[in-house]
Motif scaffolding. Structure first.
Motif, PDB file in Angstrom:
ATOM      1  N   GLU A 140       0.827  -1.206   0.000  1.00  0.00           N
ATOM      2  CA  GLU A 140       0.000   0.000   0.000  1.00  0.00           C
ATOM      3  C   GLU A 140       0.865   1.261   0.000  1.00  0.00           C
ATOM      4  N   SER A 141       1.845   1.309   0.915  1.00  0.00           N
ATOM      5  CA  SER A 141       2.686   2.517   0.975  1.00  0.00           C
ATOM      6  C   SER A 141       3.603   2.581  -0.256  1.00  0.00           C
ATOM      7  N   LYS A 142       3.985   1.410  -0.776  1.00  0.00           N
ATOM      8  CA  LYS A 142       4.841   1.370  -1.974  1.00  0.00           C
ATOM      9  C   LYS A 142       4.104   1.986  -3.174  1.00  0.00           C
ATOM     10  N   ILE A 143       2.821   1.614  -3.315  1.00  0.00           N
ATOM     11  CA  ILE A 143       2.025   2.147  -4.435  1.00  0.00           C
ATOM     12  C   ILE A 143       1.847   3.657  -4.279  1.00  0.00           C
ATOM     13  N   SER A 144       1.530   4.097  -3.056  1.00  0.00           N
ATOM     14  CA  SER A 144       1.359   5.536  -2.806  1.00  0.00           C
ATOM     15  C   SER A 144       2.639   6.287  -3.166  1.00  0.00           C
ATOM     16  N   LYS A 145       3.780   5.726  -2.761  1.00  0.00           N
ATOM     17  CA  LYS A 145       5.076   6.371  -3.014  1.00  0.00           C
ATOM     18  C   LYS A 145       5.342   6.474  -4.518  1.00  0.00           C
ATOM     19  N   GLU A 146       5.095   5.355  -5.227  1.00  0.00           N
ATOM     20  CA  GLU A 146       5.339   5.331  -6.683  1.00  0.00           C
ATOM     21  C   GLU A 146       4.441   6.337  -7.401  1.00  0.00           C
ATOM     22  N   LEU A 147       3.185   6.431  -6.936  1.00  0.00           N
ATOM     23  CA  LEU A 147       2.255   7.355  -7.593  1.00  0.00           C
ATOM     24  C   LEU A 147       2.478   8.803  -7.167  1.00  0.00           C
TER      25      LEU A 147
END
Ligand SMILES: [Fe+2]
Length: 344
Positions: free
Chosen positions: A24-31
């Motif tokens: 979840e935090s990985k996706i937020s960071k990438e986006l």
């Protein structure tokens, strides 16, 4: 699966702890945005990729895959902008994993070489069907399969199959890139026949349960065009629509559509043809376009322009001399079975 599964447990856990748990935090960071992340289950993403773009207002849905979360097969119904999945088959029983086990055994790469096994099938005879049914699997009336885990190794180990599996078919797995023999061809024909039988039985069961005229399909096994052909000929559905990106690439489309229709409750407009407007979603190749000429120059390619008639003659000559020709025209298609549709 303790104690036998300790190795695969430790291997999976290290991936979960280092990566999966933080998705979840990985996706937020990438986006680069702090927004709510929604999660669509694996089979719902396949179901959504099959139903929402289909040309049907209502339809039965069948997803047949290797495994996603714990699920391997689902069926359900789509009505308007809503999908309901009704029943599922769970890991370790899986038609997709069974097909992948044979992909591995015949020396091809799991999760990508399945199409080679499918292509090999017409060269062989289905002489192992009886052994497979007697020793390896039980096919239920609804088309689901129960796998005899004594012959497989994918639950506790890191390989698909074990020595017992090899013994059934007279020896160890074919080494990748080694010569393909009659045995591999016969194995391919046999597992293809099994796959056809299961898929047709599944569709019959779903027809019985839903009484729908329409069926949509996705999931890795829906990429088996041979089985899909048999299904189209033998099942009682009037109309069938198959997601061209039936594998996990299509899951991205399905997840997006699922959020749009199920979560945001957006209306679904059904089009006469599918709303993907075919699978030609990629970049376009145009004859004599400046852009393409520039690209060919940059690549240092050697090329020649032909008139249509001369092109056909040229291709025929190349084929007659035993060589392979690849043709790309128009827009690139999405999905791993996108071959030869626009040939001539
Ligand atoms: Fe999948």
């Amino acid at each position: 699966m303790a104690p036998k599964g300790i190795c695969s447990f430790l291997k999976s856990m290290s991936k979960w702890i280092s990566s999966n748990l933080w998705m979840e935090s990985k996706i937020s960071k990438e986006l680069g945005v702090k927004k709510k992340i929604l999660f669509c289950t694996h089979h719902m993403s396949h179901a959504a990729s099959a139903f929402y773009p289909s040309p049907f207002e209502n339809s039965a849905i069948l997803t047949i895959d290797g495994v996603g979360e714990w699920t391997t097969i689902t069926w359900g119904e789509g009505k308007g902008n809503h999908i309901e999945l009704k029943e599922e088959l769970k890991f370790p029983n899986s038609l997709g994993l069974l097909y992948s086990a044979f992909t591995y055994y015949t020396g091809f790469k799991i999760n990508s070489g399945e199409y080679k096994l499918m292509g090999l099938a017409p060269y062989g005879e289905p002489k192992y069907v009886d052994i497979i049914k007697k020793e390896l699997i039980h096919i239920n009336e609804d088309g689901t399969v129960i796998l005899n885990q004594k012959c497989f190794n994918y639950i506790t180990g890191t390989k698909m199959i074990n020595q017992k599996f090899c013994k059934l078919f007279g020896g160890s797995a074919r080494k990748p890139e080694s010569k393909i023999t009659k045995r591999e061809m016969d194995l391919a024909a046999s597992i293809q026949e099994i796959c056809n039988e299961c898929v047709v039985k599944m569709a019959r069961y779903v027809k019985q349960k839903t009484n729908c005229n329409n069926l949509v399909l996705a999931g890795g096994v829906a990429l088996n065009v041979v089985s899909m052909g048999v299904l189209k000929r033998e099942c009682e559905f009037e109309n069938i629509w198959i997601q061209p990106a039936g594998g996990d690439a299509g899951g991205a489309l399905g997840s997006a559509l699922w959020v749009w229709h199920e979560y945001l409750k957006q209306e679904r407009k059904v089009q006469e043809t599918d709303s993907m407007e075919s699978s030609y979603l990629g970049t376009e190749i145009k004859d004599d376009s400046e852009e393409d000429t520039k690209l060919l120059e940059e690549l240092g390619a050697t090329w020649e322009n032909f008139e249509e008639n001369n092109l056909i003659k040229k291709i025929a000559n190349i084929l007659a001399s035993g060589k392979i020709v690849a043709i790309a025209r128009g827009r690139m298609e999405w999905g791993p079975r996108a071959l030869g549709i626009d040939l001539f």
